[in-house]
Design an enzyme around this catalytic site. Structure first.
Site, PDB file in Angstrom:
ATOM      1  N   HIS A 141       0.887  -1.307   0.145  1.00 31.59           N
ATOM      2  CA  HIS A 141       0.185   0.302   0.201  1.00 31.59           C
ATOM      3  C   HIS A 141       1.127   1.443  -0.088  1.00 31.59           C
ATOM      4  O   HIS A 141       2.376   0.894   0.021  1.00 31.59           O
ATOM      5  CB  HIS A 141      -0.699   0.074   1.266  1.00 31.59           C
ATOM      6  CG  HIS A 141      -0.132  -0.075   2.566  1.00 31.59           C
ATOM      7  ND1 HIS A 141       0.738   0.393   3.296  1.00 31.59           N
ATOM      8  CD2 HIS A 141      -0.548  -1.382   3.304  1.00 31.59           C
ATOM      9  CE1 HIS A 141       0.985   0.069   3.765  1.00 31.59           C
ATOM     10  NE2 HIS A 141       0.168  -0.616   4.538  1.00 31.59           N
ATOM     11  N   CYS A 172      -3.421  -3.931  22.087  1.00 28.40           N
ATOM     12  CA  CYS A 172      -1.809  -3.724  21.640  1.00 28.40           C
ATOM     13  C   CYS A 172      -2.205  -2.702  20.992  1.00 28.40           C
ATOM     14  O   CYS A 172      -3.108  -1.836  20.099  1.00 28.40           O
ATOM     15  CB  CYS A 172      -1.264  -4.232  20.713  1.00 28.40           C
ATOM     16  SG  CYS A 172      -0.460  -3.545  19.325  1.00 28.40           S
ATOM     17  N   HIS A 197      -1.731  -2.723  16.921  1.00 25.78           N
ATOM     18  CA  HIS A 197      -2.082  -2.625  16.221  1.00 25.78           C
ATOM     19  C   HIS A 197      -4.191  -3.062  16.769  1.00 25.78           C
ATOM     20  O   HIS A 197      -5.290  -3.957  16.601  1.00 25.78           O
ATOM     21  CB  HIS A 197      -2.534  -4.108  15.857  1.00 25.78           C
ATOM     22  CG  HIS A 197      -1.135  -4.101  15.215  1.00 25.78           C
ATOM     23  ND1 HIS A 197       0.209  -3.977  15.806  1.00 25.78           N
ATOM     24  CD2 HIS A 197      -0.547  -4.514  14.133  1.00 25.78           C
ATOM     25  CE1 HIS A 197       1.194  -4.129  15.083  1.00 25.78           C
ATOM     26  NE2 HIS A 197       0.693  -4.254  13.923  1.00 25.78           N
ATOM     27  N   LYS A 214      -6.159   7.349   9.302  1.00 20.88           N
ATOM     28  CA  LYS A 214      -5.392   6.260   8.893  1.00 20.88           C
ATOM     29  C   LYS A 214      -5.905   4.988   8.296  1.00 20.88           C
ATOM     30  O   LYS A 214      -7.276   4.674   8.664  1.00 20.88           O
ATOM     31  CB  LYS A 214      -5.259   5.499  10.761  1.00 20.88           C
ATOM     32  CG  LYS A 214      -3.418   4.623  10.760  1.00 20.88           C
ATOM     33  CD  LYS A 214      -3.400   3.864  12.287  1.00 20.88           C
ATOM     34  CE  LYS A 214      -2.512   2.584  12.671  1.00 20.88           C
ATOM     35  NZ  LYS A 214      -2.894   1.873  13.895  1.00 20.88           N
ATOM     36  N   LYS A 263      -8.351  -1.948   6.798  1.00 19.39           N
ATOM     37  CA  LYS A 263      -8.918  -3.017   5.863  1.00 19.39           C
ATOM     38  C   LYS A 263     -10.044  -2.521   6.434  1.00 19.39           C
ATOM     39  O   LYS A 263     -10.725  -2.451   5.504  1.00 19.39           O
ATOM     40  CB  LYS A 263      -8.147  -4.270   5.968  1.00 19.39           C
ATOM     41  CG  LYS A 263      -7.199  -4.449   5.186  1.00 19.39           C
ATOM     42  CD  LYS A 263      -6.959  -6.029   5.340  1.00 19.39           C
ATOM     43  CE  LYS A 263      -5.380  -6.270   4.740  1.00 19.39           C
ATOM     44  NZ  LYS A 263      -4.777  -7.816   4.953  1.00 19.39           N
TER      45      LYS A 263
HETATM   46  O1  ME8 Z   1       6.919  -4.197  10.047  1.00 22.72           O
HETATM   47  N1  ME8 Z   1       2.704   4.936   6.484  1.00 22.72           N
HETATM   48  O2  ME8 Z   1       6.908  -5.332   7.947  1.00 22.72           O
HETATM   49  P1  ME8 Z   1       5.573  -4.371   7.937  1.00 22.72           P
HETATM   50  C1  ME8 Z   1       4.460   4.566   6.355  1.00 22.72           C
HETATM   51  N2  ME8 Z   1       8.545  -7.250   8.425  1.00 22.72           N
HETATM   52  N3  ME8 Z   1       5.241   3.100   6.272  1.00 22.72           N
HETATM   53  C2  ME8 Z   1       4.126   3.049   6.346  1.00 22.72           C
HETATM   54  C3  ME8 Z   1       3.169   2.505   7.227  1.00 22.72           C
HETATM   55  C4  ME8 Z   1       2.148   3.555   6.513  1.00 22.72           C
HETATM   56  N4  ME8 Z   1       0.878   3.227   6.677  1.00 22.72           N
HETATM   57  N5  ME8 Z   1       2.343   0.690   6.773  1.00 22.72           N
HETATM   58  C5  ME8 Z   1       3.262   0.766   7.294  1.00 22.72           C
HETATM   59  C6  ME8 Z   1       7.078  -5.106   9.577  1.00 22.72           C
HETATM   60  N6  ME8 Z   1       4.517   0.953   6.756  1.00 22.72           N
HETATM   61  C7  ME8 Z   1       8.238  -6.005   9.878  1.00 22.72           C
HETATM   62  C8  ME8 Z   1       9.381  -5.864   9.646  1.00 22.72           C
HETATM   63  S1  ME8 Z   1      12.124  -5.564   8.352  1.00 22.72           S
HETATM   64  C9  ME8 Z   1      13.473  -6.940   9.394  1.00 22.72           C
HETATM   65  C10 ME8 Z   1      10.758  -6.030   9.365  1.00 22.72           C
HETATM   66  C11 ME8 Z   1       6.205   0.744   6.836  1.00 22.72           C
HETATM   67  O3  ME8 Z   1       5.138  -4.625   6.388  1.00 22.72           O
HETATM   68  C12 ME8 Z   1       5.990   0.292   8.346  1.00 22.72           C
HETATM   69  O4  ME8 Z   1       6.552   0.955   9.043  1.00 22.72           O
HETATM   70  O5  ME8 Z   1       3.795  -4.670   8.641  1.00 22.72           O
HETATM   71  C13 ME8 Z   1       7.918  -0.749   8.236  1.00 22.72           C
HETATM   72  O6  ME8 Z   1       8.876   0.256   7.828  1.00 22.72           O
HETATM   73  C14 ME8 Z   1       7.851  -0.902   6.590  1.00 22.72           C
HETATM   74  O7  ME8 Z   1       6.059  -0.636   6.240  1.00 22.72           O
HETATM   75  C15 ME8 Z   1       7.100  -2.706   6.567  1.00 22.72           C
HETATM   76  O8  ME8 Z   1       6.176  -3.326   7.194  1.00 22.72           O
END
Ligand code: ME8
Length: 519
Positions: free
Chosen positions: A19, A144, A147, A300, A303
Site C-alpha cells: 500500500h 495492543c 494493532h 489511518k 482494511k
Molecule cells: O513491520 N505509512 O513489516 P510491515 C508509512 N516485517 N509506513 C508504513 C505504513 C504507513 N501507513 N504502514 C507500514 C514489518 N509502513 C516487518 C519489518 S524489518 C527487519 C521487519 C512501514 O509490512 C512500516 O513502518 O508491517 C515498516 O517500516 C514497513 O512499512 C513494513 O511494514
C-alpha cells in the site's frame, strides 16, 4: 569521491499487497539512494520481504494454500509495485531463501554457544500483529496500541536472548552518537524504552508455529521472528558467523550507512538489532532513519475502513505513465521523521504547481523563445554567467546538506526555491521583449542562464523524478548521469541544442475534472 554507501529498507510482511505506506518508505529510500549515487562510487540498496510467522501461516491456512505459495504470490505483487515505482534496488532478499535461512540458523547457534541465548519457560501476552510479547504496561485498555487487538496469552518453553546484557552499551551508544537515530526527537523515546527492557523470546514451539526457520540443534523450536527478520541486512551481504574473515561485499558495505524503517519498528531496530550486532561483535549502522506514517485524507489506513490505497490505484486513477509525480509528492509530503498525508486534491495541486508550472513551463517557454529567435542555438556570446548561476551552485550545497541529514522533503524546497528565482528572473528580464526590440545578445544571455539553471535542476530533481529529469536533460542535450561534484564545473555548450519538433512538455498538468469525478 570514494566512500561506500549501503542503504536498507524494512522488509515487508507478505500477508497482503503493497500500500502507499510501504510505497512511501521504498520511494524515500530510493530517492536517498539515487542522491548518494550522485556522490559516491560504491553504493548498495537492499529491500525485500519478511515471509515467516504466524500471520502468514494463518492467512495461508484460511486460503487453503501452502504458506510458501502465499509468499510467492505476494512477493511477485510487491516486486511489481516496486518496478512500477522505479525503485532501483540492487538486491531483493526473501527470508524464505536458502542462503538467508542457513545463515540465520548459524547465527542462532553461535549466540546459543556463547551464552547470549538461553532456554526459559515463559508465560506472556503475545501480539501476532507486532510478532512479539508485550508487557501489561504496553497495553492501552487491554489492547495492543498499534494493532488495537487483544494479545493472546502464550505459555511455552522458549529460547531467550540476553537483551539486558547490552542495555548499558546501547544507552551509551545512543547518547554518544546524536545522529544515530534520526530524527533526534525519537532518541528519547528509545532511551525511555530501554529503561524497562527485559530479555526477549526468540523462538516458539513448533507445536504452535511451524512456518519459520527451525533451530538447528533443537527440532522442537522455530526461530522467531525478529532474529530471522533483522538478520536480513547482513545475510544479504553474504555474512557468515563461522568465518574469521568476511567476503568482499560484506567488507565493502557493512556497517550500513542508513537503515530506513517506520517509527512503529524503531524499538526493534535501535534496541534488538543493535544488541544482536553487539553480540555478533559487528560494527553498528551509522544511522537509523525512522520515518513517520502516511494517512489518507488524515485517516489511518485500515482494511476495516476500506481506505487502503495501493500505489497502482493512484497511478491508474490519474492515468500517469511514469511514477515521477507520485514519487515527488510522497517524498515531499512529510518532513524528516514526521507523519505525512495523501489526498487526491493535495497531490494534484502540488504536482501541478511544482512540476507542471514551476519546472515544466519554465523549460518549455525558454526553449520556445530560443527556437523563435535563435533557431534553437546557444551562441558563444550568450555564455555569460549571471548571479542566478551562483544561486544554482549554492542550491547544490543546500541539497547536499539536507540529504546528509536525510531531509528528503526539505531538499525539494531548495530546488523549488531555485526554480522560483529562475521564473522571476525570466519574467523580470523578459527576453521575448529584449529580442523583439533588437537586444538579441541580452535576450540570449537570459535564455542561457535560465537553461543552465534547468540543467542544474534536472540533476537535482533526478532522485525524485528520474523520468522527467532525463527528459529535461534530453532536450538540453546534457548528461543526466553526472556526479554532483562535477555539476558546477560543467556548463551548456555553444551550438544548436534543439529543434521545434524536439520540444515536448516534461509534465502535463493533471486533469482537474478527471480527478474530481474519480470518487
Ligand atoms: O513491520 N505509512 O513489516 P510491515 C508509512 N516485517 N509506513 C508504513 C505504513 C504507513 N501507513 N504502514 C507500514 C514489518 N509502513 C516487518 C519489518 S524489518 C527487519 C521487519 C512501514 O509490512 C512500516 O513502518 O508491517 C515498516 O517500516 C514497513 O512499512 C513494513 O511494514
Amino acid at each position: 569521491m570514494n566512500e561506500n554507501f549501503y542503504i536498507t529498507t524494512a522488509i515487508d510482511y507478505v500477508n497482503g499487497k503493497a500500500h502507499i505506506g510501504h510505497a512511501f518508505e521504498k520511494i524515500l529510500t530510493d530517492v536517498i539512494y539515487r542522491h548518494f549515487k550522485q556522490r559516491f562510487d560504491k553504493t548498495m540498496f537492499l529491500t525485500g520481504t519478511d515471509e515467516h510467522g504466524i500471520k502468514i501461516q494463518k492467512t495461508a491456512k484460511s486460503l487453503n494454500i501452502l504458506p510458501i505459495e502465499l509468499c510467492n504470490q505476494n512477493v511477485e505483487s510487491f516486486k511489481n509495485s516496486w518496478k512500477l515505482l522505479d525503485i532501483n534496488y540492487d538486491k531483493f532478499i526473501r527470508t524464505t531463501s536458502d542462503e538467508h535461512k542457513k545463515i540465520v540458523q548459524k547465527i542462532f547457534e553461535k549466540l546459543l554457544k556463547q551464552g547470549d541465548i538461553y532456554k526459559h519457560s515463559y508465560k506472556g501476552l503475545y501480539c501476532s500483529g507486532c510478532e512479539c510479547f508485550l508487557n501489561e504496561k504496553d497495553l492501552e485498555n487491554g489492547l495492543c496500541p498499534t494493532h488495537l487487538k487483544k494479545p493472546e496469552i502464550v505459555e511455552e518453553e522458549n529460547y531467550f536472548f540476553k537483551l539486558t546484557k547490552y542495555k548499558d552499551a546501547i544507552i551509551n551508544h545512543i547518547k554518544n552518537n546524536p545522529s544515530f537515530i534520526i530524527p533526534s526527537f525519537r532518541a528519547n523515546e528509545v532511551l525511555n524504552q530501554l529503561e524497562n527492557i527485559e530479555d526477549i523470546s526468540v523462538s516458539r514451539s513448533i507445536n504452535n508455529v511451524n512456518w519459520g526457520i527451525p533451530v538447528l540443534s533443537d527440532s522442537s523450536q522455530i526461530i522467531y521472528v525478529w532474529i530471522d527478520a533483522l538478520s536480513n541486512y547482513i545475510t544479504a551481504l553474504g555474512y557468515d558467523p563461522d568465518k574469521e574473515e568476511q567476503n568482499e561485499t560484506f567488507k565493502t558495505f557493512w556497517p550500513a550507512t542508513c537503515q530506513v524503517i517506520g517509527k512503529d519498528i524503531l524499538k526493534f531496530h535501535s534496541i534488538y538489532w543493535i544488541a544482536l550486532l553487539m553480540a555478533l561483535n559487528l560494527p553498528l549502522p551509522k544511522h537509523i532513519l525512522a520515518h513517520g506514517w502516511i494517512t489518507i485524507d488524515e485517516t489511518k489506513m485500515s482494511k476495516s475502513l476500506g481506505n487502503v490505497l495501493s500505489p497502482e490505484n493512484i497511478l491508474n486513477s490519474f492515468k500517469l505513465e511514469t511514477p515521477d509525480a507520485f514519487r515527488y509528492y510522497i517524498s515531499s509530503c512529510a518532513n524528516c521523521g514526521k507523519d505525512g498525508n495523501y489526498s487526491d486534491i493535495d497531490f494534484k495541486e502540488k504536482v501541478n504547481a511544482d512540476l507542471a508550472n514551476n519546472m515544466g513551463n519554465l523549460l518549455n517557454r525558454s526553449l520556445n523563445i530560443l527556437i523563435k529567435y535563435f533557431d534553437g542555438e546557444i551562441k558563444d556570446e550568450f555564455i555569460v554567467e549571471n548571479e542566478i548561476i551562483k544561486i544554482a551552485k549554492n542550491t547544490i550545497n543546500k541539497v547536499i546538506e539536507n540529504f546528509d541529514k536525510f531531509q528528503v522533503a526539505e531538499a525539494t524546497f531548495e530546488i523549488m526555491t531555485l526554480l522560483n528565482v529562475a521564473n522571476k528572473y525570466i519574467n523580470d528580464q523578459a527576453p521575448w521583449s529584449l529580442a523583439k526590440n533588437g537586444n538579441l545578445k541580452e535576450a540570449g544571455i537570459v535564455l542561457y542562464n535560465v537553461l543552465e539553471v534547468m540543467r542544474y535542476v534536472s540533476v537535482l530533481i533526478y532522485p525524485y523524478c528520474p523520468n522527467i529529469a532525463s527528459n529535461i536533460a534530453k532536450q538540453l542535450k546534457t548528461n543526466i548521469n553526472i556526479k554532483l561534484c562535477d555539476l558546477g564545473k560543467n556548463n551548456l555548450k555553444a551550438g544548436k541544442i534543439i529543434t521545434k519538433e524536439e520540444i515536448i512538455p516534461v509534465f502535463l498538468r493533471l486533469d482537474s475534472e478527471f480527478a474530481q469525478n474519480k470518487k
